[in-house]
Each structure stands twice: as C-alpha cells, then as structure tokens.
Motif scaffolding. Structure first.
Motif, PDB file in Angstrom:
ATOM      1  N   THR A  31      -3.460   8.753  -8.529  1.00  0.00           N
ATOM      2  CA  THR A  31      -2.102   7.671  -8.612  1.00  0.00           C
ATOM      3  C   THR A  31      -3.136   6.529  -8.952  1.00  0.00           C
ATOM      4  O   THR A  31      -4.834   6.533  -8.596  1.00  0.00           O
ATOM      5  CB  THR A  31      -1.902   7.335  -7.392  1.00  0.00           C
ATOM      6  OG1 THR A  31      -0.570   6.728  -8.182  1.00  0.00           O
ATOM      7  CG2 THR A  31      -2.607   7.198  -6.069  1.00  0.00           C
ATOM      8  N   LEU A  32      -3.438   5.953  -9.442  1.00  0.00           N
ATOM      9  CA  LEU A  32      -3.521   4.976 -10.810  1.00  0.00           C
ATOM     10  C   LEU A  32      -2.642   3.599 -10.943  1.00  0.00           C
ATOM     11  O   LEU A  32      -2.163   3.792 -11.966  1.00  0.00           O
ATOM     12  CB  LEU A  32      -4.656   5.070 -11.543  1.00  0.00           C
ATOM     13  CG  LEU A  32      -5.422   4.007 -12.506  1.00  0.00           C
ATOM     14  CD1 LEU A  32      -5.936   4.039 -11.196  1.00  0.00           C
ATOM     15  CD2 LEU A  32      -5.732   5.048 -13.702  1.00  0.00           C
ATOM     16  N   GLY A  33      -3.076   2.059 -10.909  1.00  0.00           N
ATOM     17  CA  GLY A  33      -2.264   1.461 -10.629  1.00  0.00           C
ATOM     18  C   GLY A  33      -2.338   0.381  -9.717  1.00  0.00           C
ATOM     19  O   GLY A  33      -3.465   0.299  -9.057  1.00  0.00           O
ATOM     20  N   ARG A  34      -1.671  -0.803  -9.437  1.00  0.00           N
ATOM     21  CA  ARG A  34      -1.809  -1.878  -8.844  1.00  0.00           C
ATOM     22  C   ARG A  34      -1.280  -1.973  -7.766  1.00  0.00           C
ATOM     23  O   ARG A  34       0.225  -1.689  -7.710  1.00  0.00           O
ATOM     24  CB  ARG A  34      -1.624  -3.373 -10.356  1.00  0.00           C
ATOM     25  CG  ARG A  34      -2.547  -3.237 -11.572  1.00  0.00           C
ATOM     26  CD  ARG A  34      -2.909  -4.360 -12.025  1.00  0.00           C
ATOM     27  NE  ARG A  34      -2.958  -4.661 -13.148  1.00  0.00           N
ATOM     28  CZ  ARG A  34      -4.690  -4.764 -12.642  1.00  0.00           C
ATOM     29  NH1 ARG A  34      -5.527  -5.538 -11.527  1.00  0.00           N
ATOM     30  NH2 ARG A  34      -5.491  -5.374 -13.765  1.00  0.00           N
ATOM     31  N   ALA A  35      -1.750  -2.280  -6.975  1.00  0.00           N
ATOM     32  CA  ALA A  35      -0.758  -2.337  -5.711  1.00  0.00           C
ATOM     33  C   ALA A  35       0.342  -3.320  -5.643  1.00  0.00           C
ATOM     34  O   ALA A  35       0.238  -4.811  -6.039  1.00  0.00           O
ATOM     35  CB  ALA A  35      -2.351  -2.864  -4.610  1.00  0.00           C
TER      36      ALA A  35
END
Length: 230
Positions: free
Chosen positions: A55-59
């Motif tokens: 997963t990769l994204g902003r919190a």
C-alpha cells in the motif's frame, strides 16, 4: 470530534500527490533513509493481512478510545476518506477487539482507498483477499469493537506504537511491514533512499563482476549508508 475538518495537506477532497519515485521503493529502503536522517518511522509489530501486500498513500487518521457511557460510532468516518488515502487507525494497540472488518474492507475497496493500517487488530481477513485490499495490523481477532471502543478524533495525530502519524504523512506498507514518512521531509527522504539504492546496486554489480563483497562494500560506503548524518 469534527469529522469533516482535516488539517493540511488533507484540507481538500483529494490527497496531495506523492512525489514520483516512492512507488518504486520498499519499506526497507525508506527505513534506511529515515535512519540516515535520524527520523523514526518504522512501525514495529504491524504486518500484512491477506493477499495484497503493498500500500502507498497519504494518511487519513482516526483515533479510538474506550467506549463512553453512551456508545459512540466506530466506522462512520469512512464516507469522508479521499480516494487514494491510507486509513490509519489508532486503537492503542488493543488486541481484544477490532476496529476494521469485512464491511469496511469492501467499502474502502470500492471507494478506491489505498489501504488500511491498524494499531490494533482486524477481522474478516478473508475479505482482504476477496477484494484484493491491503490491510496491515498487529493481528487478527474476531470480536467486534462496537460498544467497546468509539472514535475519539478524526484528522489528528495518531500512533502506530512508537511511530507518530499525522494526516498527509506518506504511508508505505509491503511484505516487510509499514513505514511512515513525515510530509515535511518527504523529498529529502526520497532523495536519500534513491541514492542508497544506487550504492547498493553498485555493490552487487561489483560482486557479480568478481570483486570480494568486502571490497565492494568498502568502495561504495556500505557501512555508512544508514549512518546518521552529522
């Protein structure tokens, strides 16, 4: 709690784009870069659930607390999460009740969320595989959090054990675990991670070309790659 007010950089409907280059990196590479800068970020004890292991994204952050005399909500915040975000849930590391399950997994998957990270446990692990949705947690346990915990805050700082996470921080999870990059330092961390990768590639190329590993490591500064900068 003000569920529709989010601090910058989640002050609008879509997350700020993540710098190009992060998509190719691993948690190990980011962890090394964070070490180089003397920054925390590697979330101990949190691992993958199900088949999707990245997963990769902003919190997008949610903090839980023990239930009050009048029970509060558990998962209604999900309607406010921007597509592409990683939902970061802080249940204070509790393993006796869940704050994420099958309904939320399906909803998050259909909303286009990037994944979920739980400082605590989740349930309905089969749904993660069914919807190919990345979930990272401290484990699995079937007992519901309803009437046991409630949402205390949405859009504030939360904890993944010894790692602090704020809205908009970059969250990367893979087979090795979860790493959090402070959004103020994301460009610096990225640059160091890419430089470190290049050095390690040169080391293995040197070995493949016939050098002793010790000599290749010495030539390309292996033993100082993660050392804190002075």
């Amino acid at each position: 709690m003000k569920p529709t007010e989010f601090p910058s950089p989640l002050a609008h409907r879509g997350p700020v784009p993540i710098p190009e280059g992060y998509a190719s990196l691993s948690t190990a590479e980011l962890s090394d870069a964070l070490d180089r800068l003397g920054l925390p970020g590697s979330a101990l004890g949190i691992g993958t659930v199900g088949a999707a292991v990245r997963t990769l994204g902003r919190a997008f952050t949610v903090r839980y607390e023990p239930v009050d005399l009048v029970p509060g909500t558990v998962g209604d915040y999900i309607d406010e999460v921007p597509a592409g975000s990683v939902v970061v849930l802080d249940n204070n590391g509790r393993v006796d009740c869940t704050v994420w399950g099958g309904i939320l997994t399906e909803v998050a998957s259909r909303m286009g969320l990037a994944g979920t990270v739980v400082n605590g446990v989740c349930r309905d692990a089969d749904a993660a595989a069914q919807f190919n949705y990345p979930i990272f947690s401290r484990g699995r346990f079937m007992r519901t959090g309803k009437d046991r915990v409630q949402v205390a805050e949405v859009g504030g700082a939360v904890s993944l054990g010894d790692v602090r996470v704020r809205p908009g921080d970059i969250v990367l999870g893979d087979a090795d675990g979860v790493v959090v990059v402070p959004h103020e330092r994301e460009d610096e961390v990225l640059a160091i991670a890419l430089r470190t990768r290049e050095s390690e590639l040169r080391i293995i190329e040197g070995f493949r070309a016939g050098k002793r590993l010790k000599d290749a490591r010495t030539e390309f500064g292996y033993h100082t790659l993660q050392r804190v900068q002075k």
